[in-house]
Enzyme design. Sequence first.
Site, PDB file in Angstrom:
ATOM      1  N   LYS A   1      40.470  33.924  45.995  1.00 17.25           N
ATOM      2  CA  LYS A   1      41.242  35.082  45.539  1.00 17.25           C
ATOM      3  C   LYS A   1      41.822  35.822  46.740  1.00 17.25           C
ATOM      4  CE  LYS A   1      40.664  39.108  42.455  1.00 17.25           C
ATOM      5  NZ  LYS A   1      39.701  39.805  41.567  1.00 17.25           N
TER       6      LYS A   1
ATOM      7  N   SER B   1      41.960  40.910  37.478  1.00 15.78           N
ATOM      8  CA  SER B   1      42.740  40.664  38.672  1.00 15.78           C
ATOM      9  C   SER B   1      42.553  39.274  39.267  1.00 15.78           C
ATOM     10  CB  SER B   1      42.403  41.716  39.736  1.00 15.78           C
ATOM     11  OG  SER B   1      41.037  41.640  40.127  1.00 15.78           O
TER      12      SER B   1
ATOM     13  N   SER C   1      37.753  41.900  35.795  1.00 15.51           N
ATOM     14  CA  SER C   1      38.661  41.025  36.537  1.00 15.51           C
ATOM     15  C   SER C   1      38.263  39.561  36.594  1.00 15.51           C
ATOM     16  CB  SER C   1      38.839  41.554  37.962  1.00 15.51           C
ATOM     17  OG  SER C   1      39.531  42.778  37.946  1.00 15.51           O
TER      18      SER C   1
END
Length: 499
Positions: free
Chosen positions: A110, A185, A209
């Site tokens: 990420k 996210s 997320s």
Amino acid sequence: MTGNHPTRREALRGLAAAPLLAGSLEAETDASSICFNSAVEMARLIRTKKLSAREALAAHLKQIERVNPKVNAIVTLVPEMAALAAAKADEMQARKETLGPLHGLPVAHKDLVETRGIRTTFGSTLFRDYVPKENDLVVERMQRAGAITIGKTNTPEFGAGSQTFNKVFGATLNPYDLTKTCGGSSGGAAVSLACGLVPVADGSDAGGSLRNPAAFCNVVGFRPSIGRVPNPKAAFAWSTLSTSGCLGRSVADLAFVLSTMAGPDPRAPLSINEPGERFARPLDRSFKGVRVAWFKDLQGVPFDRRVRAVVDGHRKTFESLGCIVEQAEPDFAPAEISFRVLRAWNSANAYGAQLHEHPDAFKDTLKAEIEQGLRLTGTDLAHAETAHGQIWRRFQAFLEKYEYFVLPTTQLPAFDVNTPYPTEIAGVKFDNYIDWMKSCWYVSATGNPAVSVPGGFTPEGLPVGVQIVGRNQQDFSVLQMAHAFEHATGFGKKHPPIA
């Protein structure tokens, strides 16, 4: 480079020349079929020399080249660095060196996670060209376990909001409908898994997320207990809002990866003193007589009828597993105070100075949250911390009777990718950009482990996630229930046609 290590050009030439198949694999198998092997199976194939690390990497790079331009999931790609690592991995195996559990598996991290020598933007124009000098803990542990870093996955600006778009790379699209959001996210991570771009992906979760994008993309996302995957760099070392975790195309894959990420760290005061290896154990278990609490409406939280229909239909699934299912839920009112205030406080602490110096570099929703945090008083924080304690005690008491709490992961299906955040669900209007995510962040406020598992599809073909929450620090138990549900339903076996 010297010695037995290949040069960069040699590594790339060897990667390009490597066939996509080896051993007993059929010659007609293409890259995408290799890429949709489970992470557990792919690791086994590499370990038994039926697939080399270079072949696995070549297949995934081919899949990325074909699919990623359509979805924009991987935003930074480092094929040369990965080729060198894959060549080294194959050399290690040829020398019969000890191999880690993830040996040879490609991974994308990420873009909130710092990666040594690889651009890390945090989805912000302020860090468009930032290249860290060291790895974050999750990267270090996954690489130590043998994973090969191939790039970074897209995330919203500073990870704020469950809709993956930013001014650096644009939006990541939902592979089941390219006009819809993938969530966030950890949106780029979820799409990468769904599309077979990687077998392994990490992420993080404060307000949903890991779980939200998993639900929108028909994969599994797990928010572990605080301290299960420690963060020794956290500014608020005692905070329980955010945690690192991972996603997988199956619960078994996710548990396999978690076994390499989890484990204590003396620099993190809340780290759980249990080894990560325990998550590599078999997940099978009997659930006969286990008590499960079924959500009502979370005291008035709105749900889209399509989501409610899919999730409510699974009450019989849990009963078929032998569970005793009763409709019951705790009062989440303290979460409204604690999560909102503590989140704003954290945002102000993390980005307040940068907002002062670069007021135009932040999206409006995050800017408003930072400004809210800067206005907080000591009394505000005291009330929030008190409420935080109340919701924790209330939820733990609730789970003394029930081993699990089941509810929808999201309150609505994936929405239009051009919509920053939903402003209304079922006639209820919202003022704040996190109001549509309460089914996730109410659970975040408790600190308990929670997983989103594929639960089916809306009539339009959009994925819906079922959220399973367990007792404090009983992460393995949550994954066992998710594994049983997954095998009883099979929805996670479906992949998006685009892949």
